[in-house]
Scaffold this active site. Structure first.
Site, PDB file in Angstrom:
ATOM      1  N   ALA A  19     -11.764  -0.543  -3.763  1.00  0.00           N
ATOM      2  CA  ALA A  19     -12.656  -0.102  -2.689  1.00  0.00           C
ATOM      3  C   ALA A  19     -13.876   0.611  -3.264  1.00  0.00           C
ATOM      4  O   ALA A  19     -15.023   0.260  -2.966  1.00  0.00           O
ATOM      5  CB  ALA A  19     -11.899   0.818  -1.726  1.00  0.00           C
ATOM      6  N   GLY A  54       1.074  -9.584  -6.100  1.00  0.00           N
ATOM      7  CA  GLY A  54       1.123 -10.845  -5.350  1.00  0.00           C
ATOM      8  C   GLY A  54      -0.216 -11.528  -5.204  1.00  0.00           C
ATOM      9  O   GLY A  54      -0.354 -12.727  -5.443  1.00  0.00           O
ATOM     10  N   GLU A 121       3.787 -15.476   1.037  1.00  0.00           N
ATOM     11  CA  GLU A 121       4.482 -14.175   1.128  1.00  0.00           C
ATOM     12  C   GLU A 121       4.970 -13.962   2.549  1.00  0.00           C
ATOM     13  O   GLU A 121       4.558 -14.693   3.470  1.00  0.00           O
ATOM     14  CB  GLU A 121       3.547 -13.039   0.679  1.00  0.00           C
ATOM     15  CG  GLU A 121       3.318 -13.055  -0.829  1.00  0.00           C
ATOM     16  CD  GLU A 121       2.365 -11.981  -1.330  1.00  0.00           C
ATOM     17  OE1 GLU A 121       2.010 -11.074  -0.551  1.00  0.00           O
ATOM     18  OE2 GLU A 121       1.965 -12.062  -2.499  1.00  0.00           O
ATOM     19  N   HIS A 249       8.191  -1.204   0.382  1.00  0.00           N
ATOM     20  CA  HIS A 249       8.297  -2.577  -0.131  1.00  0.00           C
ATOM     21  C   HIS A 249       9.781  -2.875  -0.309  1.00  0.00           C
ATOM     22  O   HIS A 249      10.518  -2.073  -0.883  1.00  0.00           O
ATOM     23  CB  HIS A 249       7.555  -2.714  -1.466  1.00  0.00           C
ATOM     24  CG  HIS A 249       7.298  -4.146  -1.826  1.00  0.00           C
ATOM     25  ND1 HIS A 249       8.315  -5.010  -2.154  1.00  0.00           N
ATOM     26  CD2 HIS A 249       6.161  -4.877  -1.877  1.00  0.00           C
ATOM     27  CE1 HIS A 249       7.798  -6.213  -2.407  1.00  0.00           C
ATOM     28  NE2 HIS A 249       6.492  -6.157  -2.238  1.00  0.00           N
ATOM     29  N   ARG A 297       7.626  -7.390   6.169  1.00  0.00           N
ATOM     30  CA  ARG A 297       8.243  -6.378   5.310  1.00  0.00           C
ATOM     31  C   ARG A 297       9.103  -5.346   6.015  1.00  0.00           C
ATOM     32  O   ARG A 297      10.108  -4.899   5.492  1.00  0.00           O
ATOM     33  CB  ARG A 297       7.127  -5.613   4.614  1.00  0.00           C
ATOM     34  CG  ARG A 297       6.955  -6.107   3.250  1.00  0.00           C
ATOM     35  CD  ARG A 297       5.882  -5.412   2.556  1.00  0.00           C
ATOM     36  NE  ARG A 297       5.303  -6.427   1.701  1.00  0.00           N
ATOM     37  CZ  ARG A 297       4.214  -6.258   1.012  1.00  0.00           C
ATOM     38  NH1 ARG A 297       3.568  -5.131   1.081  1.00  0.00           N
ATOM     39  NH2 ARG A 297       3.777  -7.219   0.252  1.00  0.00           N
ATOM     40  N   HIS A 358       5.514   2.205  -0.537  1.00  0.00           N
ATOM     41  CA  HIS A 358       4.579   1.259  -1.145  1.00  0.00           C
ATOM     42  C   HIS A 358       3.151   1.402  -0.631  1.00  0.00           C
ATOM     43  O   HIS A 358       2.212   1.358  -1.412  1.00  0.00           O
ATOM     44  CB  HIS A 358       5.101  -0.154  -0.850  1.00  0.00           C
ATOM     45  CG  HIS A 358       4.266  -1.258  -1.420  1.00  0.00           C
ATOM     46  ND1 HIS A 358       4.072  -1.406  -2.772  1.00  0.00           N
ATOM     47  CD2 HIS A 358       3.591  -2.278  -0.830  1.00  0.00           C
ATOM     48  CE1 HIS A 358       3.314  -2.481  -2.993  1.00  0.00           C
ATOM     49  NE2 HIS A 358       2.996  -3.010  -1.832  1.00  0.00           N
ATOM     50  N   GLU A 382      -7.196   1.940   0.843  1.00  0.00           N
ATOM     51  CA  GLU A 382      -5.897   2.395   1.356  1.00  0.00           C
ATOM     52  C   GLU A 382      -5.960   3.765   2.024  1.00  0.00           C
ATOM     53  O   GLU A 382      -5.149   4.064   2.907  1.00  0.00           O
ATOM     54  CB  GLU A 382      -4.854   2.402   0.223  1.00  0.00           C
ATOM     55  CG  GLU A 382      -3.450   2.601   0.752  1.00  0.00           C
ATOM     56  CD  GLU A 382      -2.366   2.297  -0.260  1.00  0.00           C
ATOM     57  OE1 GLU A 382      -2.625   1.558  -1.234  1.00  0.00           O
ATOM     58  OE2 GLU A 382      -1.246   2.808  -0.066  1.00  0.00           O
ATOM     59  N   ARG A 393       1.454  -3.477   7.760  1.00  0.00           N
ATOM     60  CA  ARG A 393       0.461  -4.332   7.078  1.00  0.00           C
ATOM     61  C   ARG A 393       1.072  -5.668   6.677  1.00  0.00           C
ATOM     62  O   ARG A 393       2.176  -5.733   6.126  1.00  0.00           O
ATOM     63  CB  ARG A 393      -0.043  -3.619   5.829  1.00  0.00           C
ATOM     64  CG  ARG A 393      -0.981  -4.455   4.983  1.00  0.00           C
ATOM     65  CD  ARG A 393      -1.424  -3.673   3.774  1.00  0.00           C
ATOM     66  NE  ARG A 393      -0.326  -3.413   2.882  1.00  0.00           N
ATOM     67  CZ  ARG A 393      -0.119  -4.057   1.745  1.00  0.00           C
ATOM     68  NH1 ARG A 393      -0.916  -5.028   1.357  1.00  0.00           N
ATOM     69  NH2 ARG A 393       0.903  -3.723   0.978  1.00  0.00           N
TER      70      ARG A 393
HETATM   71  P1  FAD Z   1      -6.748   2.764  -5.561  1.00  0.00           P
HETATM   72  O1  FAD Z   1      -6.853   1.462  -6.246  1.00  0.00           O
HETATM   73  O2  FAD Z   1      -5.420   3.398  -5.543  1.00  0.00           O
HETATM   74  O3  FAD Z   1      -7.779   3.776  -6.234  1.00  0.00           O
HETATM   75  C1  FAD Z   1      -7.760   5.135  -5.890  1.00  0.00           C
HETATM   76  C2  FAD Z   1      -8.709   5.882  -6.800  1.00  0.00           C
HETATM   77  O4  FAD Z   1      -8.962   7.176  -6.296  1.00  0.00           O
HETATM   78  C3  FAD Z   1      -8.192   6.089  -8.217  1.00  0.00           C
HETATM   79  O5  FAD Z   1      -9.257   5.881  -9.117  1.00  0.00           O
HETATM   80  C4  FAD Z   1      -7.787   7.563  -8.226  1.00  0.00           C
HETATM   81  O6  FAD Z   1      -7.796   8.175  -9.485  1.00  0.00           O
HETATM   82  C5  FAD Z   1      -8.875   8.125  -7.339  1.00  0.00           C
HETATM   83  N1  FAD Z   1      -8.554   9.432  -6.758  1.00  0.00           N
HETATM   84  C6  FAD Z   1      -7.544   9.751  -5.911  1.00  0.00           C
HETATM   85  N2  FAD Z   1      -7.599  11.048  -5.598  1.00  0.00           N
HETATM   86  C7  FAD Z   1      -8.669  11.569  -6.247  1.00  0.00           C
HETATM   87  C8  FAD Z   1      -9.237  12.877  -6.339  1.00  0.00           C
HETATM   88  N3  FAD Z   1      -8.704  13.941  -5.688  1.00  0.00           N
HETATM   89  N4  FAD Z   1     -10.330  13.040  -7.108  1.00  0.00           N
HETATM   90  C9  FAD Z   1     -10.877  11.995  -7.793  1.00  0.00           C
HETATM   91  N5  FAD Z   1     -10.362  10.751  -7.758  1.00  0.00           N
HETATM   92  C10 FAD Z   1      -9.282  10.543  -6.988  1.00  0.00           C
HETATM   93  N6  FAD Z   1      -2.207  -5.223  -2.003  1.00  0.00           N
HETATM   94  C11 FAD Z   1      -2.554  -6.527  -1.822  1.00  0.00           C
HETATM   95  O7  FAD Z   1      -3.411  -6.839  -0.994  1.00  0.00           O
HETATM   96  N7  FAD Z   1      -1.968  -7.482  -2.598  1.00  0.00           N
HETATM   97  C12 FAD Z   1      -1.031  -7.204  -3.534  1.00  0.00           C
HETATM   98  O8  FAD Z   1      -0.543  -8.076  -4.211  1.00  0.00           O
HETATM   99  C13 FAD Z   1      -0.642  -5.852  -3.708  1.00  0.00           C
HETATM  100  N8  FAD Z   1       0.318  -5.507  -4.603  1.00  0.00           N
HETATM  101  C14 FAD Z   1       0.592  -4.199  -4.821  1.00  0.00           C
HETATM  102  C15 FAD Z   1       1.499  -3.847  -5.814  1.00  0.00           C
HETATM  103  C16 FAD Z   1       1.732  -2.532  -6.118  1.00  0.00           C
HETATM  104  C17 FAD Z   1       2.716  -2.166  -7.178  1.00  0.00           C
HETATM  105  C18 FAD Z   1       1.042  -1.515  -5.403  1.00  0.00           C
HETATM  106  C19 FAD Z   1       1.264  -0.086  -5.720  1.00  0.00           C
HETATM  107  C20 FAD Z   1       0.171  -1.856  -4.394  1.00  0.00           C
HETATM  108  C21 FAD Z   1      -0.074  -3.195  -4.090  1.00  0.00           C
HETATM  109  N9  FAD Z   1      -0.967  -3.559  -3.102  1.00  0.00           N
HETATM  110  C22 FAD Z   1      -1.285  -4.885  -2.920  1.00  0.00           C
HETATM  111  C23 FAD Z   1      -1.731  -2.545  -2.385  1.00  0.00           C
HETATM  112  C24 FAD Z   1      -3.140  -2.429  -3.029  1.00  0.00           C
HETATM  113  O9  FAD Z   1      -3.024  -2.580  -4.410  1.00  0.00           O
HETATM  114  C25 FAD Z   1      -3.783  -1.104  -2.735  1.00  0.00           C
HETATM  115  O10 FAD Z   1      -3.693  -0.813  -1.375  1.00  0.00           O
HETATM  116  C26 FAD Z   1      -5.257  -1.129  -3.121  1.00  0.00           C
HETATM  117  O11 FAD Z   1      -5.395  -1.553  -4.436  1.00  0.00           O
HETATM  118  C27 FAD Z   1      -5.855   0.245  -2.937  1.00  0.00           C
HETATM  119  O12 FAD Z   1      -7.141   0.238  -3.463  1.00  0.00           O
HETATM  120  P2  FAD Z   1      -8.053   1.517  -3.292  1.00  0.00           P
HETATM  121  O13 FAD Z   1      -9.333   1.196  -3.979  1.00  0.00           O
HETATM  122  O14 FAD Z   1      -8.081   1.916  -1.882  1.00  0.00           O
HETATM  123  O15 FAD Z   1      -7.264   2.681  -4.068  1.00  0.00           O
HETATM  124  C1  SIN Z   2       3.625  -7.873  -3.534  1.00  0.00           C
HETATM  125  O1  SIN Z   2       3.132  -8.504  -4.462  1.00  0.00           O
HETATM  126  O2  SIN Z   2       4.750  -8.078  -3.069  1.00  0.00           O
HETATM  127  C2  SIN Z   2       2.825  -6.799  -2.930  1.00  0.00           C
HETATM  128  C3  SIN Z   2       1.868  -7.400  -2.000  1.00  0.00           C
HETATM  129  C4  SIN Z   2       1.289  -6.354  -1.119  1.00  0.00           C
HETATM  130  O3  SIN Z   2       1.640  -5.185  -1.179  1.00  0.00           O
HETATM  131  O4  SIN Z   2       0.445  -6.741  -0.309  1.00  0.00           O
END
Ligand code: FAD
Ligand code: SIN
Length: 547
Positions: A19, A54, A121, A249, A297, A358, A382, A393
């Protein structure tokens, strides 16, 4: 041990996952003469994004799939609570955003004929998940970081922990939940190189701080996922919603005696034919839902929870022994290696799996442009609640949402930057002098880290045992009482100690725990991910719970 050399910026991005980086790239490209500051509390790529396995759900097979089908799947998973307009936006704008990340260099697996491989999925009616083996997130994060490095006007600062949003409250104005015009002027940040809190002033701030899985004892999320953004907005009297919808999850790898960060076995394994079995070897999902192992899920996680309780086990099994081993290792090399490293050969042995926290479906409430309830503050990814996910979701919709909303936040921000910047509370020319520095007076180093680590353990335990997959009123009441005590003790510590990341995270996680319990307590029904045995049915009143 350097002080940050920036005190003021036009655009501040907090978080370096999909994001934050998508937004930063777009803003930097659009405004080459302005500086975009990206901050993260950890190493650049330590994000939930990096662990995504995934893939990304997006309509890309124009013969068999359609926007209508993806929209319908998302609405069904969301169990009546999705914002239909937002679902349509995300699904329809998705393909263009995915093409952009491909242009920035992200790779997705292809068939021999050059067409993209499409994974299946739970909850999807068609195969539409683009992926890069079983490390899609790592690949996307790599591509984004590479692209960011090429943008000269992005300043990327790691190991800076954002503590709080700066609003008119810091200028002495009274701000409470009924204040209609809370404004954000930047943040206070703990520079981990100096251990000092500095102020960063900004015209536009984007929170992209990710999820909150660490509030629970076992989670697929890495240690950064402590809900900081949500807690900051709540403290600043902004709106958060639907926090009770925590997605567990169904299939995290169960490793005896471990807790904390659990390795994920992607749902794509079930998409390719993996079968869940109980202690007796029975393929139990057919008892629970006609879609069996590929039901949404919430249903699969509850079924596993129920089987574990009935049989008194700590896990169930995921059976992949019937797979073509070569095909399995081609699609899931990371999972194959991980299993092998702990003595599980997937062609002979079943994989022990159990649900783990998750994904947070709720979060900072935004409009369809990513604007939070606080002026000049956007939220994306997120940490936000855009209305896409509703009560549950759909798998692989979150990477998509993050990209679509990063683009929308970018479009909206350009309007703010094009206008001359005015505030009802500060004179921007003089803002550096008007906003006070952080006051650390009267605080000293905490004497015992145990005061923090033990409270964290208590929090994770109570959230897992009382506010997990299945809830009821007594458990929620008990959870709230215990949270009250933890909150009281931690606030006392906070007001007398110099702050550390551990203390800041504990404080944020207690706030997030409180918001989850509060949302769960207000929701007198069972819907999507929230299941309360005292109200097993859906209420006629379909509503978001806004706190
Ligand atoms: P993040 O990628 O979590 O980034 C958050 C950032 O904020 C990090 O850099 C962190 O250090 C920073 N931060 C947090 N708090 C602070 C603070 N106080 N000060 C400074 N920095 C801070 N989604 C899918 O659509 N498909 C998938 O296949 C999938 N698989 C997944 C598998 C796993 C194991 C997990 C955990 C999640 C998965 N998800 C999947 C969900 C998805 O990965 C996340 O929802 C998404 O990547 C979140 O992105 P984001 O940019 O919002 O946050
Ligand atoms: C997974 O790969 O099962 C995670 C996918 C997701 O969280 O959307």
């Amino acid at each position: 041990n350097k002080k940050l050399n920036i005190q003021q910026t036009d655009i501040l991005v907090i978080g370096s996952g999909i994001a934050g980086l998508t937004y930063a790239l777009k803003m930097a490209d659009q405004f080459p003469d302005k500086k975009v500051l990206v901050m993260t509390k950890a190493a650049a790529d330590e994000t939930n994004t990096k662990y995504a396995q995934g893939g990304i759900a997006v309509v890309n097979d124009w013969e068999n799939d359609s926007f209508e089908k993806h929209i319908e799947d998302t609405l069904i998973a969301g169990d009546g609570l999705c914002n239909e307009e937002v679902v349509e936006i995300v699904v329809k704008e998705g393909p263009e955003r995915v093409n952009e990340i491909i242009d920035w260099g992200a790779r997705f697996d292809k068939e021999k004929d050059g067409d993209y491989k499409r994974g299946m999925e739970g909850g999807h009616s068609e195969s539409r998940i683009l992926h890069y083996k079983d490390v899609t997130g790592k690949e996307m994060e790599r591509a984004l970081i590479d692209a960011v490095k090429k943008q000269k006007n992005i300043e990327f600062v790691q190991h800076c922990f954002v503590v709080d949003l700066i609003t008119q409250h810091h200028l002495g104005y009274l701000v409470n939940k009924s204040t209609p015009d809370v404004e954000c002027f930047g943040v206070y940040v703990l520079n981990l190189a100096t251990n000092k809190i500095e102020k960063i002033l900004s015209k536009i701030t984007l929170l992209a701080t990710g999820g909150n899985g660490q509030v629970y004892r076992t989670t697929t999320n890495p240690s950064i996922a402590t809900g900081d953004g949500v807690a900051m907005v709540y403290r600043a009297k902004g709106r958060v919603e639907n926090m009770e919808f925590i997605q567990f999850h169904p299939t995290a790898l169960y490793e005896y005696g471990t807790s904390g960060h659990a390795f994920l076995i992607t749902e794509a394994v079930r998409g390719d034919g993996g079968i869940l079995r109980n202690k007796h070897g029975e393929a139990f999902m057919e008892k629970y839902d006609e879609r069996k192992d590929l039901a949404p899920r919430d249903i699969v996680a509850r079924a596993i929870d129920s089987e574990m309780k009935i049989n008194g086990t700590e896990h169930v099994w995921l059976d992949c022994r019937h797979f073509d081993k070569e095909k399995f290792t081609e699609h899931f090399p990371n999972i194959f290696e991980k299993c092998l490293s702990i003595g599980i050969d997937i062609s002979k042995d079943m994989i022990p799996v159990a649900p783990a926290a998750h994904y947070s479906c709720g979060g900072i409430k935004t409009d369809e442009w990513g604007q939070s309830s606080i002026k000049n503050l956007y939220a994306c990814g997120e940490c936000s609640s855009t209305g896409l996910h509703g009560a549950n979701r759909l798998a692989s919709n979150s990477l998509l949402e993050a990209m679509v909303f990063a683009h929308r936040c970018f479009l909206d921000s350009t309007k703010i930057l094009a206008e001359s910047f005015t505030s009802s509370f500060v004179n921007w020319q003089n803002i550096e002098k008007e906003i006070p520095d952080w006051n650390a007076g009267g605080t000293s180093e905490p004497k015992e880290m145990i005061l923090i680590t033990q409270s964290l353990k208590e929090l994770q335990l109570l959230m897992s045992d009382y506010v997990g997959i299945v809830r009821n009123d007594i458990r929620l009441q008990r959870a709230m009482r215990r949270l009250d005590l933890l909150w009281e003790e931690t606030e006392k510590l906070y007001s007398s100690s110099t702050v550390s990341p551990q203390l800041l995270e504990l404080r944020n996680m207690i706030t997030v725990g409180y918001l989850i319990v509060k949302g769960a307590t207000f929701r007198k029904e069972s819907r999507g991910l929230h299941f309360n045995t005292d109200y097993p049915d859906k209420s006629w009143l379909v509503q978001n719970i806004v706190l």
